[in-house]
Design an enzyme around this catalytic site. Structure first.
Site, PDB file in Angstrom:
ATOM      1  N   ALA A   1       0.851  -1.197   0.000  1.00 50.01           N
ATOM      2  CA  ALA A   1       0.000   0.000   0.000  1.00 50.01           C
ATOM      3  C   ALA A   1       0.880   1.237   0.000  1.00 50.01           C
ATOM      4  O   ALA A   1       1.376   1.655   1.044  1.00 50.01           O
ATOM      5  CB  ALA A   1      -0.921   0.002   1.222  1.00 50.01           C
TER       6      ALA A   1
ATOM      7  N   SER B   1       0.969   4.609  -2.885  1.00 47.77           N
ATOM      8  CA  SER B   1       0.147   5.763  -3.241  1.00 47.77           C
ATOM      9  C   SER B   1      -1.336   5.509  -2.993  1.00 47.77           C
ATOM     10  O   SER B   1      -2.100   6.445  -2.778  1.00 47.77           O
ATOM     11  CB  SER B   1       0.378   6.130  -4.712  1.00 47.77           C
ATOM     12  OG  SER B   1       1.707   6.558  -4.920  1.00 47.77           O
TER      13      SER B   1
ATOM     14  N   GLY C   1      30.607  19.328 -15.353  1.00 49.57           N
ATOM     15  CA  GLY C   1      31.375  18.365 -16.126  1.00 49.57           C
ATOM     16  C   GLY C   1      31.861  17.207 -15.272  1.00 49.57           C
ATOM     17  O   GLY C   1      31.135  16.684 -14.429  1.00 49.57           O
ATOM     18  N   GLY C   2      33.101  16.822 -15.477  1.00 51.63           N
ATOM     19  CA  GLY C   2      33.655  15.698 -14.728  1.00 51.63           C
ATOM     20  C   GLY C   2      33.655  15.923 -13.235  1.00 51.63           C
ATOM     21  O   GLY C   2      33.461  14.982 -12.449  1.00 51.63           O
TER      22      GLY C   2
ATOM     23  N   GLU D   1       5.235  11.095  -0.771  1.00 47.64           N
ATOM     24  CA  GLU D   1       4.025  11.927  -0.686  1.00 47.64           C
ATOM     25  C   GLU D   1       3.202  11.845  -1.973  1.00 47.64           C
ATOM     26  O   GLU D   1       2.616  12.835  -2.422  1.00 47.64           O
ATOM     27  CB  GLU D   1       4.391  13.391  -0.379  1.00 47.64           C
ATOM     28  CG  GLU D   1       4.988  13.609   0.980  1.00 47.64           C
ATOM     29  CD  GLU D   1       3.970  13.586   2.104  1.00 47.64           C
ATOM     30  OE1 GLU D   1       2.847  14.057   1.897  1.00 47.64           O
ATOM     31  OE2 GLU D   1       4.309  13.095   3.201  1.00 47.64           O
TER      32      GLU D   1
END
Length: 388
Positions: A136, A138, A347-348, A371
């Site tokens: 259980a 959403s 970038g890197g 939520e």
């Protein structure tokens, strides 16, 4: 001053709220943000951050004065959530969950319940909101945790999963189904479970992608006996209490997401103002300017709507469920996009843990899931236009 800074300066707060927010910003800059990398790397619960927040008395800002608090506006609360989450998303979740879990007690509890339970939170106690189960998510109507009335007690059996603060909470707002009431929706009820209740156990803690220092627990309830005086409302009132509470917790999730988004945006702007390619700052390239303009525009609009929804809550509005869904969905999608763009712009370096944008990208993902997944929110928003 940038347009985002101007938006912050126009925030409507009282003098007392402004002073408190300034104190939160100082705390975030000096203590919480410097500790965030360690908390993420180790996954250790950030008790030092929680204690520092409690030294400011921050829980008191959403607890009425009659129960030991010093209540301030919902707008001020969301502003604090955003600041703490920008500094450390894990700490932001931990603190905001106190509000998520205890606001239904404030709104729906009896005078006796509030007098007995809320001072513990106002003094710095931790709260938890226990809804989700393995079957259980959403759809809360699928929950299987049961409440059985036996005299002056309620016997609780079942389990919950993905519970923030689940292993450290002092009070749990727990949803289950009342035995003897037919119907998946009609039977949902809610009570307060207190720390140390016999039969309550922590089954496991999750090892997560992001927000790693925020504990996420699976809980088991084995014949937990809870005083019937801890029942919020009447048997079967749980679903309406749940929906009402989600309308106020979803903007809080949006504030959390926007804290991550703002942190990612600010880090990327600082980097592309310093880093040069071909003798020019990266931000001098037109393509980069277009990306920055789009991100800044979307961030400004999302934050503006956050403060709009907050003003409705402060004005006492009740019917804003679709607007809360829209805000949560857009803010969390934006957090993920801006964090991903920040990694790209660095970038890197962005892909390495030396820079926090790598952490922010991991932290952002949960905001699209919890939520209510964003797919569910899109369904709710879209369905609201269906002509019956």
């Amino acid at each position: 001053m940038t347009l985002l800074q101007r938006l912050d300066d126009r925030l409507t707060l009282s003098d007392e709220e402004t002073m408190l927010l300034d104190s939160v910003k100082t705390l975030c800059r000096e203590k919480i943000a410097p500790h965030a990398e360690h908390a993420d790397r180790t996954g250790e619960f950030p008790w030092d951050n929680v204690n520092a927040i409690n030294e400011l008395g921050l829980n008191a800002m959403f607890i009425p004065e009659a129960y030991g608090g010093a209540q301030m506006s919902y707008t001020a609360y969301l502003a604090c959530v955003r600041e703490i989450s920008k500094a450390c998303a894990s700490t932001g979740i931990i603190w905001a969950t106190n509000y998520h879990g205890m606001k239904p007690l404030i709104d729906w509890g009896t005078e006796e319940q509030k007098q007995r339970l809320l001072p513990k939170i106002a003094e710095g106690g931790l709260g938890a909101l226990a809804i989700t189960e393995p079957g259980a998510g959403s759809d809360a109507t699928g929950m299987r945790t049961t409440f059985k009335e036996e005299g002056d007690e309620i016997v609780v059996n079942g389990g919950k999963t993905f519970i923030t603060n689940g292993d450290v909470a002092d009070l749990y707002l727990l949803f289950g189904k009342w035995e003897g009431i037919a119907g998946a929706k009609e039977s949902i009820s809610v009570l307060i479970l207190e720390k140390g209740t016999p039969g309550l156990s922590v089954v496991r803690l999750e090892d997560k992608m992001g927000t790693r220092a925020s504990s996420t627990a699976t809980l088991a309830f084995d014949n937990c006996r809870v005083p019937r005086t801890n029942l919020i409302g009447n048997p079967g009132d749980g679903l309406k209490i749940l929906f009402a509470s989600l309308n106020k917790s979803r903007p809080s999730v949006a504030a959390h997401a926007l804290g991550i988004a703002r942190g990612a945006f600010e880090d990327s702007i600082a980097y592309i103002n310093e880093r040069k390619q071909s003798g020019r700052k990266i931000l001098e390239f037109q393509g980069i300017q277009f990306m920055v303009a789009d991100n800044a525009t979307d961030l400004a609009l999302a934050e503006s709507f956050l403060w709009q929804v907050a003003s409705w809550v402060d004005a006492g509005e009740k019917d804003f469920g679709n607007e809360a869904s829209l805000l949560k969905m857009r803010a969390s999608d934006l957090a993920m996009r801006l964090a991903t763009d920040a990694v790209q712009l660095l970038g890197g370096y962005g892909y390495c843990k030396d820079y926090r944008v790598e952490r922010l990208m991991r932290d952002a993902k949960i905001t699209q899931i919890w939520e209510g997944t964003n797919q569910v929110h899109r369904q709710l928003i879209g369905r609201s236009f269906l002509q019956r």
